[in-house]
Design a protein around this motif. Structure first.
Motif, PDB file in Angstrom:
ATOM      1  N   ILE A   1       4.130 -26.275  36.084  1.00  0.00           N
ATOM      2  CA  ILE A   1       4.379 -26.673  34.690  1.00  0.00           C
ATOM      3  C   ILE A   1       3.170 -27.418  34.108  1.00  0.00           C
ATOM      4  N   LEU A   2       2.534 -28.250  34.949  1.00  0.00           N
ATOM      5  CA  LEU A   2       1.330 -28.952  34.474  1.00  0.00           C
ATOM      6  C   LEU A   2       0.269 -27.936  34.045  1.00  0.00           C
ATOM      7  N   PHE A   3       0.095 -26.896  34.836  1.00  0.00           N
ATOM      8  CA  PHE A   3      -0.906 -25.878  34.512  1.00  0.00           C
ATOM      9  C   PHE A   3      -0.543 -25.139  33.212  1.00  0.00           C
ATOM     10  N   LEU A   4       0.753 -24.929  32.977  1.00  0.00           N
ATOM     11  CA  LEU A   4       1.162 -24.282  31.719  1.00  0.00           C
ATOM     12  C   LEU A   4       0.728 -25.146  30.530  1.00  0.00           C
ATOM     13  N   ILE A   5       0.944 -26.457  30.656  1.00  0.00           N
ATOM     14  CA  ILE A   5       0.559 -27.376  29.569  1.00  0.00           C
ATOM     15  C   ILE A   5      -0.964 -27.375  29.394  1.00  0.00           C
TER      16      ILE A   5
ATOM     17  N   SER B   1      -8.066 -31.542  34.703  1.00  0.00           N
ATOM     18  CA  SER B   1      -6.775 -31.474  35.404  1.00  0.00           C
ATOM     19  C   SER B   1      -6.658 -30.171  36.211  1.00  0.00           C
ATOM     20  N   LEU B   2      -6.982 -29.044  35.567  1.00  0.00           N
ATOM     21  CA  LEU B   2      -6.894 -27.745  36.262  1.00  0.00           C
ATOM     22  C   LEU B   2      -7.778 -27.716  37.503  1.00  0.00           C
ATOM     23  N   ILE B   3      -9.033 -28.180  37.326  1.00  0.00           N
ATOM     24  CA  ILE B   3      -9.994 -28.102  38.443  1.00  0.00           C
ATOM     25  C   ILE B   3      -9.613 -29.072  39.557  1.00  0.00           C
ATOM     26  N   THR B   4      -9.351 -30.340  39.189  1.00  0.00           N
ATOM     27  CA  THR B   4      -9.085 -31.332  40.243  1.00  0.00           C
ATOM     28  C   THR B   4      -7.797 -31.002  41.004  1.00  0.00           C
ATOM     29  N   TRP B   5      -6.757 -30.545  40.292  1.00  0.00           N
ATOM     30  CA  TRP B   5      -5.528 -30.196  41.007  1.00  0.00           C
ATOM     31  C   TRP B   5      -5.732 -28.992  41.930  1.00  0.00           C
ATOM     32  N   SER B   6      -6.567 -28.049  41.485  1.00  0.00           N
ATOM     33  CA  SER B   6      -6.843 -26.892  42.361  1.00  0.00           C
ATOM     34  C   SER B   6      -7.566 -27.357  43.626  1.00  0.00           C
ATOM     35  N   VAL B   7      -8.528 -28.295  43.446  1.00  0.00           N
ATOM     36  CA  VAL B   7      -9.253 -28.806  44.627  1.00  0.00           C
ATOM     37  C   VAL B   7      -8.298 -29.621  45.516  1.00  0.00           C
ATOM     38  N   ILE B   8      -7.355 -30.322  44.887  1.00  0.00           N
ATOM     39  CA  ILE B   8      -6.360 -31.080  45.669  1.00  0.00           C
ATOM     40  C   ILE B   8      -5.545 -30.123  46.545  1.00  0.00           C
ATOM     41  N   VAL B   9      -5.173 -28.977  45.980  1.00  0.00           N
ATOM     42  CA  VAL B   9      -4.420 -27.990  46.775  1.00  0.00           C
ATOM     43  C   VAL B   9      -5.278 -27.497  47.943  1.00  0.00           C
ATOM     44  N   ILE B  10      -6.572 -27.260  47.671  1.00  0.00           N
ATOM     45  CA  ILE B  10      -7.478 -26.817  48.747  1.00  0.00           C
ATOM     46  C   ILE B  10      -7.560 -27.897  49.830  1.00  0.00           C
ATOM     47  N   CYS B  11      -7.739 -29.163  49.400  1.00  0.00           N
ATOM     48  CA  CYS B  11      -7.813 -30.273  50.370  1.00  0.00           C
ATOM     49  C   CYS B  11      -6.526 -30.351  51.190  1.00  0.00           C
ATOM     50  N   GLY B  12      -5.391 -30.212  50.503  1.00  0.00           N
ATOM     51  CA  GLY B  12      -4.106 -30.248  51.201  1.00  0.00           C
ATOM     52  C   GLY B  12      -4.026 -29.163  52.261  1.00  0.00           C
ATOM     53  N   ARG B  13      -4.536 -28.007  51.917  1.00  0.00           N
ATOM     54  CA  ARG B  13      -4.524 -26.887  52.873  1.00  0.00           C
ATOM     55  C   ARG B  13      -5.462 -27.184  54.037  1.00  0.00           C
ATOM     56  N   PHE B  14      -6.632 -27.793  53.732  1.00  0.00           N
ATOM     57  CA  PHE B  14      -7.649 -28.069  54.758  1.00  0.00           C
ATOM     58  C   PHE B  14      -7.203 -29.155  55.744  1.00  0.00           C
ATOM     59  N   ILE B  15      -6.270 -30.021  55.312  1.00  0.00           N
ATOM     60  CA  ILE B  15      -5.805 -31.095  56.211  1.00  0.00           C
ATOM     61  C   ILE B  15      -5.263 -30.495  57.511  1.00  0.00           C
ATOM     62  N   ALA B  16      -4.668 -29.301  57.388  1.00  0.00           N
ATOM     63  CA  ALA B  16      -4.063 -28.672  58.569  1.00  0.00           C
ATOM     64  C   ALA B  16      -5.112 -28.236  59.598  1.00  0.00           C
ATOM     65  N   TYR B  17      -6.366 -28.099  59.168  1.00  0.00           N
ATOM     66  CA  TYR B  17      -7.426 -27.647  60.088  1.00  0.00           C
ATOM     67  C   TYR B  17      -8.112 -28.844  60.743  1.00  0.00           C
ATOM     68  N   ASP B  18      -8.616 -28.641  61.959  1.00  0.00           N
ATOM     69  CA  ASP B  18      -9.160 -29.778  62.715  1.00  0.00           C
ATOM     70  C   ASP B  18     -10.688 -29.799  62.780  1.00  0.00           C
ATOM     71  N   TRP B  19     -11.341 -29.097  61.838  1.00  0.00           N
ATOM     72  CA  TRP B  19     -12.807 -29.014  61.893  1.00  0.00           C
ATOM     73  C   TRP B  19     -13.477 -30.385  61.965  1.00  0.00           C
ATOM     74  N   TYR B  20     -12.990 -31.330  61.180  1.00  0.00           N
ATOM     75  CA  TYR B  20     -13.660 -32.638  61.098  1.00  0.00           C
ATOM     76  C   TYR B  20     -12.811 -33.748  61.704  1.00  0.00           C
ATOM     77  N   ASP B  21     -11.943 -33.393  62.642  1.00  0.00           N
ATOM     78  CA  ASP B  21     -11.104 -34.421  63.260  1.00  0.00           C
ATOM     79  C   ASP B  21     -11.960 -35.369  64.105  1.00  0.00           C
ATOM     80  N   CYS B  22     -11.524 -36.625  64.162  1.00  0.00           N
ATOM     81  CA  CYS B  22     -12.319 -37.660  64.834  1.00  0.00           C
ATOM     82  C   CYS B  22     -12.372 -37.490  66.356  1.00  0.00           C
TER      83      CYS B  22
END
Lengths: 192, 189
Positions: B45-49, B147-168
């Motif tokens: 809905i945010l994207f529609l607005i 808003s469109l760009i940052t939320w899209s990057v947030i979705v990408i970041c959320g997806r990337f959390i599942a990957y362990d490439w940069y885990d400590c």
């Protein structure tokens, strides 16, 4: 009388018949042999550029997945806005305009979902081939596409004041349920 | 600061419900699914607005009415999304606190919140003069694009959390260890 009624709803009847045939086929004995027959297609999908790229670059796969999620969000937003209006919510917004404009947004987001979905499917083709939930999703997606383009749209293209409000509500509830099922089965693939 | 965040994460991890959530296959998955599927309500809905403000969709519908009528379901979606998001972090606090992608996501969420506040102020101040114009004034269009760009990057970041490439718990460069705030690997959840 019945014949003229059938003529008025021929798209709806044809789509319903096609879907019923599809569901009957899906749960019949024939599905086993057909399932084996399409295996080479899924094997081929993994050898395509999409398949190789999806398997080689995990980050690319994840970015496409994110694009799929954004597409899902926008599709869901258009469904909620449009069907919500048909259900009598969002009063003050012109129903005709909301329904028409939401359909355009819906079509674009569906195109994004299909494009990103094909890429993702190529990357994990053999894996999803053996997942029953993937096939359930495809069945739900087929139902969704048939419903939107051959049942919902032809009815909503009519003068909305002349359409029975209960039919509009029924369309809206069916639409929300179908697309929620598509999204939920998609999420389920991730857990299988 | 990193030590403080780490200590808080370890404390959360030691609570009973954190363990219960991450050890329950169904509960964790239900929460995660709700978090993802609520995208349709909140982000959709945010994207529609945002698309309306940019003039890319709904150009012939009153911008003010569209934004105000769709505001309630959108906020409802965000409330569910934040609640489930907090539960997901609570279930896996130590790894989340030391995740580059999670930290980036939080930073972007703050940017989005500020952007939304400024957007709302500008919209309230200027509404009426352009309500039926196909495109919003420039300041609002910029806000919608951010808003469109940052939320899209947030979705990408959320997806990337599942990957362990940069885990400590893997060898990482000092830069990654710095922004991830690595303290003690990821010996805990």
């Amino acid at each position: 009388m019945i014949f003229s009624l059938m003529l008025n709803y021929r798209k709806t009847l044809c789509s319903s018949l096609f879907f019923l045939l599809l569901v009957s086929f899906f749960f019949s004995e024939l599905i086993s042999s057909s399932h084996i027959a399409v295996l080479p297609v899924f094997e081929w999908m993994e050898t395509t550029w999409f398949g190789v790229a999806g398997k080689t670059w995990g980050a690319l796969f994840a970015v496409v997945q994110a694009g799929h999620l954004v597409g899902l969000g926008v599709l869901g937003g258009s469904v909620i806005a449009s069907d919500g209006r048909l259900l009598g919510l969002f009063k003050g917004l012109p129903m005709r305009l909301v329904v028409d404009r939401c359909h355009s947004v819906f079509a674009w987001s569906l195109a994004l979902l299909v494009a990103t979905g094909i890429f993702m499917a190529c990357g994990v083709a053999i894996k999803i081939y053996y997942m029953p939930v993937y096939w359930y999703k495809m069945l739900a997606l087929t139902l969704g596409v048939l419903f939107v383009f051959f049942i919902r749209k032809p009815i909503l293209d009519r003068d909305l004041d002349q359409v029975n409000p209960w039919l509009l509500r029924l369309l809206a509830i069916s639409s929300i349920m179908i697309w929620f099922t598509v999204a939920a089965t998609g999420r389920w693939i991730g857990f299988s | 600061m990193n030590q403080l965040i780490y200590n808080a994460a370890v404390w959360l991890d030691n609570t009973e419900w954190s363990t219960r959530i991450h050890e329950s296959y169904y509960l964790y998955n239900w929460i995660e699914s709700t978090h993802v599927l609520t995208l349709m309500l909140s982000l959709g809905i945010l994207f529609l607005i945002d698309l309306r403000m940019l003039g890319w969709a709904f150009a012939d519908i009153s911008a003010n009415k569209l934004a105000t009528r769709l505001n309630t379901p959108m906020l409802l979606g965000f409330v569910v999304m934040f609640a489930t998001g907090i539960l997901l972090v609570y279930a896996v606090p130590v790894r989340s606190a030391q995740s580059v992608w999670f930290r980036l996501k939080i930073g972007l969420l703050i940017i989005c919140a500020i952007n939304a506040l400024l957007f709302h102020r500008k919209m309230t101040a200027s509404i009426g003069s352009w309500d039926f114009e196909p495109r919003a004034p420039k300041a609002l269009r910029v806000g919608a694009l951010i808003s469109l760009i940052t939320w899209s990057v947030i979705v990408i970041c959320g997806r990337f959390i599942a990957y362990d490439w940069y885990d400590c718990n893997y060898p990482q460069s000092d830069f990654i260890r710095g922004i991830a705030g690595c303290i003690d690997g990821q010996t805990q959840f």
